[in-house]
Design a protein around this motif. Sequence first.
Motif, mmCIF file in Angstrom:
data_model
loop_
_atom_site.group_PDB
_atom_site.id
_atom_site.type_symbol
_atom_site.label_atom_id
_atom_site.label_comp_id
_atom_site.label_asym_id
_atom_site.label_seq_id
_atom_site.Cartn_x
_atom_site.Cartn_y
_atom_site.Cartn_z
ATOM 1 N N ASN A 1 5.786 10.576 0.860
ATOM 2 C CA ASN A 1 4.430 11.403 0.034
ATOM 3 C C ASN A 1 3.439 10.851 -0.724
ATOM 4 N N SER A 2 2.870 11.872 -1.563
ATOM 5 C CA SER A 2 1.491 11.734 -1.861
ATOM 6 C C SER A 2 0.579 10.618 -1.272
ATOM 7 N N LEU A 3 1.082 11.331 0.241
ATOM 8 C CA LEU A 3 -0.302 10.721 1.226
ATOM 9 C C LEU A 3 -1.508 11.161 0.876
ATOM 10 N N LYS A 4 -2.137 9.442 0.876
ATOM 11 C CA LYS A 4 -3.560 9.556 1.173
ATOM 12 C C LYS A 4 -4.687 9.540 2.601
ATOM 13 N N PRO A 5 -5.457 9.891 2.612
ATOM 14 C CA PRO A 5 -6.386 9.519 3.728
ATOM 15 C C PRO A 5 -6.380 8.578 4.755
ATOM 16 N N GLU A 6 -6.259 7.554 4.224
ATOM 17 C CA GLU A 6 -5.807 5.788 3.947
ATOM 18 C C GLU A 6 -4.630 5.630 4.926
ATOM 19 N N ASP A 7 -3.492 6.935 5.000
ATOM 20 C CA ASP A 7 -2.459 6.447 5.404
ATOM 21 C C ASP A 7 -2.573 6.723 7.005
ATOM 22 N N THR A 8 -3.418 7.643 7.115
ATOM 23 C CA THR A 8 -3.574 7.835 8.742
ATOM 24 C C THR A 8 -4.174 7.013 9.983
ATOM 25 N N ALA A 9 -3.061 7.392 10.525
ATOM 26 C CA ALA A 9 -2.641 6.138 11.928
ATOM 27 C C ALA A 9 -1.305 6.798 12.666
ATOM 28 N N VAL A 10 -1.506 5.898 13.205
ATOM 29 C CA VAL A 10 -0.150 6.127 14.667
ATOM 30 C C VAL A 10 0.528 5.767 14.291
ATOM 31 N N TYR A 11 2.267 5.634 13.639
ATOM 32 C CA TYR A 11 3.486 5.025 13.361
ATOM 33 C C TYR A 11 3.950 5.244 14.204
ATOM 34 N N TYR A 12 4.285 4.050 14.167
ATOM 35 C CA TYR A 12 5.643 3.366 15.671
ATOM 36 C C TYR A 12 6.577 3.017 14.783
ATOM 37 N N CYS A 13 7.852 3.189 15.243
ATOM 38 C CA CYS A 13 9.088 2.696 15.342
ATOM 39 C C CYS A 13 9.146 1.671 15.820
ATOM 40 N N ASN A 14 9.710 0.504 15.481
ATOM 41 C CA ASN A 14 10.182 -0.377 15.583
ATOM 42 C C ASN A 14 11.876 -0.711 15.480
ATOM 43 N N ALA A 15 12.932 -1.507 16.395
ATOM 44 C CA ALA A 15 14.007 -1.483 16.186
ATOM 45 C C ALA A 15 14.387 -3.027 16.684
ATOM 46 N N SER B 1 0.363 -1.006 0.461
ATOM 47 C CA SER B 1 0.136 -0.368 -0.043
ATOM 48 C C SER B 1 0.700 1.407 -0.064
ATOM 49 N N VAL B 2 1.960 1.282 -0.032
ATOM 50 C CA VAL B 2 2.934 2.526 0.268
ATOM 51 C C VAL B 2 4.246 2.396 -0.418
ATOM 52 N N LYS B 3 4.243 1.046 -1.144
ATOM 53 C CA LYS B 3 5.306 0.956 -1.649
ATOM 54 C C LYS B 3 5.141 2.062 -3.317
ATOM 55 N N GLY B 4 6.330 2.956 -3.564
ATOM 56 C CA GLY B 4 6.653 4.083 -4.724
ATOM 57 C C GLY B 4 6.214 5.185 -4.183
ATOM 58 N N ARG B 5 5.723 5.340 -2.298
ATOM 59 C CA ARG B 5 5.214 6.646 -1.574
ATOM 60 C C ARG B 5 5.942 6.504 -0.782
ATOM 61 N N PHE B 6 6.718 6.205 -0.088
ATOM 62 C CA PHE B 6 7.169 5.618 1.153
ATOM 63 C C PHE B 6 9.012 5.556 1.144
ATOM 64 N N THR B 7 9.629 6.129 1.409
ATOM 65 C CA THR B 7 10.611 5.731 1.801
ATOM 66 C C THR B 7 11.820 5.477 2.602
ATOM 67 N N ILE B 8 11.873 4.539 3.181
ATOM 68 C CA ILE B 8 12.671 3.933 4.749
ATOM 69 C C ILE B 8 14.249 4.408 4.445
ATOM 70 N N SER B 9 14.885 4.254 5.420
ATOM 71 C CA SER B 9 16.050 4.991 5.110
ATOM 72 C C SER B 9 16.774 5.226 6.790
ATOM 73 N N ARG B 10 18.038 5.046 7.131
ATOM 74 C CA ARG B 10 18.280 4.748 7.875
ATOM 75 C C ARG B 10 20.055 4.811 8.169
ATOM 76 N N ASP B 11 20.499 5.465 9.113
ATOM 77 C CA ASP B 11 22.110 6.234 9.901
ATOM 78 C C ASP B 11 22.534 4.780 10.699
ATOM 79 N N ASN B 12 22.837 4.094 10.621
ATOM 80 C CA ASN B 12 23.651 3.281 11.935
ATOM 81 C C ASN B 12 24.488 3.908 12.868
ATOM 82 N N ALA B 13 25.108 5.014 12.050
ATOM 83 C CA ALA B 13 25.920 5.504 13.128
ATOM 84 C C ALA B 13 25.275 6.463 13.916
ATOM 85 N N LYS B 14 23.972 7.318 13.618
ATOM 86 C CA LYS B 14 23.882 7.843 14.315
ATOM 87 C C LYS B 14 22.275 6.863 15.233
#
Length: 120
Positions: free
Chosen positions: A83-97, A62-75
């Motif tokens: 990008n191109s956000l839709k109403p159905e993207d409305t949610a609480v977003y949680y980080c996981n590691a 559902s997010v391919k082509g619109r969202f991009t994940i990246s990370r900085d290992n040192a930090k």
Amino acid sequence: QVQLVESGGGLVRPGGSLRLSCAASGVIFSINGMGWYRQVPGKQRELVATITSGGRTNYADSVKGRFTISRDNAKGTVALEMNSLKPEDTAVYYCNADVWAFGVPSMDYWGKGTLVTVSS
């Protein structure tokens, strides 16, 4: 003690963009996989995107082509460019590691979440 702290949520109009960030803190030896999940009230938490320590990414269809994940290992940070956000993207977003910290076996940690609302 490991903590994940998200930032960057908010209100955005359909078609707009937001950038979420998450920073890990604590006495950390290494961070393996990192990712973003989201949850709408009454529904199960769902995967949005993940990234390995080597940079390999995985996205929900559902997010391919619109969202991009990246990370900085040192930090010890992970970001989600939305990008191109839709109403159905409305949610609480949680980080996981998956974190290996001092005195603690490698385990999953979660942030407290940041609300993203897409509405006109």
